[in-house]
Scaffold this motif. Structure first.
Motif, PDB file in Angstrom:
ATOM      1  N   ASP A  53       0.813  -1.222   0.000  1.00 58.02           N
ATOM      2  CA  ASP A  53       0.000   0.000   0.000  1.00 58.02           C
ATOM      3  C   ASP A  53       0.844   1.270   0.000  1.00 58.02           C
ATOM      4  N   HIS A  54       2.131   1.158   0.334  1.00 64.08           N
ATOM      5  CA  HIS A  54       3.000   2.334   0.388  1.00 64.08           C
ATOM      6  C   HIS A  54       3.337   2.793  -1.024  1.00 64.08           C
ATOM      7  N   LYS A  55       3.082   4.069  -1.283  1.00 61.88           N
ATOM      8  CA  LYS A  55       3.301   4.631  -2.619  1.00 61.88           C
ATOM      9  C   LYS A  55       3.883   6.029  -2.530  1.00 61.88           C
ATOM     10  N   ILE A  56       4.612   6.389  -3.578  1.00 62.54           N
ATOM     11  CA  ILE A  56       5.131   7.745  -3.719  1.00 62.54           C
ATOM     12  C   ILE A  56       4.630   8.265  -5.064  1.00 62.54           C
ATOM     13  N   GLU A  57       4.046   9.444  -5.048  1.00 61.23           N
ATOM     14  CA  GLU A  57       3.540  10.058  -6.276  1.00 61.23           C
ATOM     15  C   GLU A  57       4.265  11.377  -6.503  1.00 61.23           C
ATOM     16  N   PHE A  58       4.611  11.623  -7.747  1.00 64.55           N
ATOM     17  CA  PHE A  58       5.214  12.894  -8.130  1.00 64.55           C
ATOM     18  C   PHE A  58       4.202  13.633  -9.001  1.00 64.55           C
ATOM     19  N   ILE A  59       3.901  14.867  -8.615  1.00 63.57           N
ATOM     20  CA  ILE A  59       2.951  15.685  -9.354  1.00 63.57           C
ATOM     21  C   ILE A  59       3.652  16.965  -9.780  1.00 63.57           C
ATOM     22  N   GLN A  60       3.578  17.252 -11.075  1.00 64.91           N
ATOM     23  CA  GLN A  60       4.230  18.451 -11.587  1.00 64.91           C
ATOM     24  C   GLN A  60       3.341  19.668 -11.383  1.00 64.91           C
ATOM     25  N   VAL A  61       3.908  20.678 -10.735  1.00 65.13           N
ATOM     26  CA  VAL A  61       3.233  21.959 -10.522  1.00 65.13           C
ATOM     27  C   VAL A  61       4.154  23.026 -11.087  1.00 65.13           C
ATOM     28  N   PHE A  62       3.695  23.736 -12.073  1.00 64.73           N
ATOM     29  CA  PHE A  62       4.541  24.744 -12.708  1.00 64.73           C
ATOM     30  C   PHE A  62       4.743  25.939 -11.776  1.00 64.73           C
ATOM     31  N   SER A  63       5.954  26.439 -11.708  1.00 62.06           N
ATOM     32  CA  SER A  63       6.298  27.562 -10.823  1.00 62.06           C
ATOM     33  C   SER A  63       5.488  28.813 -11.142  1.00 62.06           C
ATOM     34  N   GLN A  64       5.133  28.993 -12.414  1.00 64.09           N
ATOM     35  CA  GLN A  64       4.401  30.192 -12.817  1.00 64.09           C
ATOM     36  C   GLN A  64       3.046  30.292 -12.112  1.00 64.09           C
ATOM     37  N   ILE A  65       2.502  29.151 -11.700  1.00 66.66           N
ATOM     38  CA  ILE A  65       1.203  29.149 -11.027  1.00 66.66           C
ATOM     39  C   ILE A  65       1.311  29.817  -9.650  1.00 66.66           C
ATOM     40  N   GLN A  66       2.486  29.711  -9.031  1.00 63.15           N
ATOM     41  CA  GLN A  66       2.779  30.278  -7.708  1.00 63.15           C
ATOM     42  C   GLN A  66       1.762  29.813  -6.658  1.00 63.15           C
ATOM     43  N   TRP A  67       1.515  28.507  -6.648  1.00 65.57           N
ATOM     44  CA  TRP A  67       0.668  27.887  -5.636  1.00 65.57           C
ATOM     45  C   TRP A  67       1.320  28.095  -4.273  1.00 65.57           C
ATOM     46  N   ASP A  68       0.580  28.514  -3.266  1.00 65.52           N
ATOM     47  CA  ASP A  68       1.134  28.929  -1.971  1.00 65.52           C
ATOM     48  C   ASP A  68       2.115  27.924  -1.380  1.00 65.52           C
ATOM     49  N   PHE A  69       1.683  26.666  -1.217  1.00 62.57           N
ATOM     50  CA  PHE A  69       2.537  25.655  -0.581  1.00 62.57           C
ATOM     51  C   PHE A  69       3.781  25.375  -1.416  1.00 62.57           C
ATOM     52  N   HIS A  70       3.564  25.243  -2.703  1.00 63.01           N
ATOM     53  CA  HIS A  70       4.685  24.960  -3.595  1.00 63.01           C
ATOM     54  C   HIS A  70       5.657  26.130  -3.633  1.00 63.01           C
ATOM     55  N   GLN A  71       5.131  27.338  -3.684  1.00 61.70           N
ATOM     56  CA  GLN A  71       5.982  28.527  -3.729  1.00 61.70           C
ATOM     57  C   GLN A  71       6.786  28.669  -2.440  1.00 61.70           C
ATOM     58  N   ALA A  72       6.173  28.377  -1.301  1.00 59.46           N
ATOM     59  CA  ALA A  72       6.890  28.453  -0.015  1.00 59.46           C
ATOM     60  C   ALA A  72       8.038  27.439   0.018  1.00 59.46           C
ATOM     61  N   ALA A  73       7.777  26.218  -0.448  1.00 65.07           N
ATOM     62  CA  ALA A  73       8.831  25.201  -0.493  1.00 65.07           C
ATOM     63  C   ALA A  73       9.918  25.599  -1.484  1.00 65.07           C
ATOM     64  N   HIS A  74       9.523  26.138  -2.622  1.00 64.17           N
ATOM     65  CA  HIS A  74      10.465  26.581  -3.647  1.00 64.17           C
ATOM     66  C   HIS A  74      11.390  27.679  -3.093  1.00 64.17           C
ATOM     67  N   ASP A  75      10.795  28.656  -2.420  1.00 62.93           N
ATOM     68  CA  ASP A  75      11.586  29.743  -1.839  1.00 62.93           C
ATOM     69  C   ASP A  75      12.512  29.234  -0.739  1.00 62.93           C
ATOM     70  N   PHE A  76      12.023  28.304   0.072  1.00 61.11           N
ATOM     71  CA  PHE A  76      12.839  27.734   1.140  1.00 61.11           C
ATOM     72  C   PHE A  76      14.075  27.044   0.554  1.00 61.11           C
ATOM     73  N   CYS A  77      13.874  26.233  -0.481  1.00 64.21           N
ATOM     74  CA  CYS A  77      14.994  25.501  -1.088  1.00 64.21           C
ATOM     75  C   CYS A  77      15.996  26.430  -1.752  1.00 64.21           C
ATOM     76  N   ARG A  78      15.511  27.486  -2.358  1.00 63.08           N
ATOM     77  CA  ARG A  78      16.426  28.434  -3.005  1.00 63.08           C
ATOM     78  C   ARG A  78      17.285  29.179  -1.994  1.00 63.08           C
ATOM     79  N   ASP A  79      16.784  29.342  -0.771  1.00 62.98           N
ATOM     80  CA  ASP A  79      17.522  30.066   0.261  1.00 62.98           C
ATOM     81  C   ASP A  79      18.522  29.194   1.008  1.00 62.98           C
ATOM     82  N   LEU A  80      18.506  27.868   0.754  1.00 61.94           N
ATOM     83  CA  LEU A  80      19.444  26.978   1.446  1.00 61.94           C
ATOM     84  C   LEU A  80      20.869  27.255   0.961  1.00 61.94           C
ATOM     85  N   PRO A  81      21.848  27.082   1.849  1.00 58.83           N
ATOM     86  CA  PRO A  81      23.242  27.271   1.409  1.00 58.83           C
ATOM     87  C   PRO A  81      23.653  26.145   0.466  1.00 58.83           C
TER      88      PRO A  81
END
Length: 124
Positions: A53-81
């Motif tokens: 029953d354990h599964k991993i799904e990958f869903i593509q979300v384009f950055s241009q959409i600027q979905w709140d959760f995705h954008q927050a994660a995107h910004d967090f990763c870009r700020d990492l050293p």
């Protein structure tokens, strides 16, 4: 991965704007980021083997959409050293680029010689 330690977690959904990188992250074959992929596979394998029953799904979300959760994660990763301790100069992609650059430079040097170039080449 904190999700793997949750007792009732049966499905992990990864939202990404770069599906090719997501695929590569779980691909243990030879490629320039193989070390990272093997670490991901090593972490995920026991959890996936626990239950069908354990599964991993990958869903593509384009950055241009600027979905709140995705954008927050995107910004967090870009700020990492930048990642420390790895020698990216010897990655497979880096070595291929060096070989290509060397071949290109050699060809340009050889092309300067009229004997190599021949007499039927029109110099512009």
């Amino acid at each position: 991965m904190a999700a793997l330690r949750q007792p009732d977690c049966k499905r992990i959904v990864v939202f990404t704007d770069h599906l090719a990188s997501a695929r590569q992250s779980v691909d243990p074959s030879v490629h320039s980021s193989q070390g990272h992929s093997l670490a991901v596979c090593r972490t995920l394998a026991p959890w996936l083997e626990e239950s069908p029953d354990h599964k991993i799904e990958f869903i593509q979300v384009f950055s241009q959409i600027q979905w709140d959760f995705h954008q927050a994660a995107h910004d967090f990763c870009r700020d990492l050293p930048p990642i420390q301790g790895r020698n990216f100069e010897t990655s497979l992609d880096s070595l291929r680029k060096d070989a290509t650059d060397h071949a290109w430079d050699s060809w340009i040097d050889m092309f300067q010689d009229p004997k190599y170039r021949g007499s039927n080449f029109l110099m512009l």
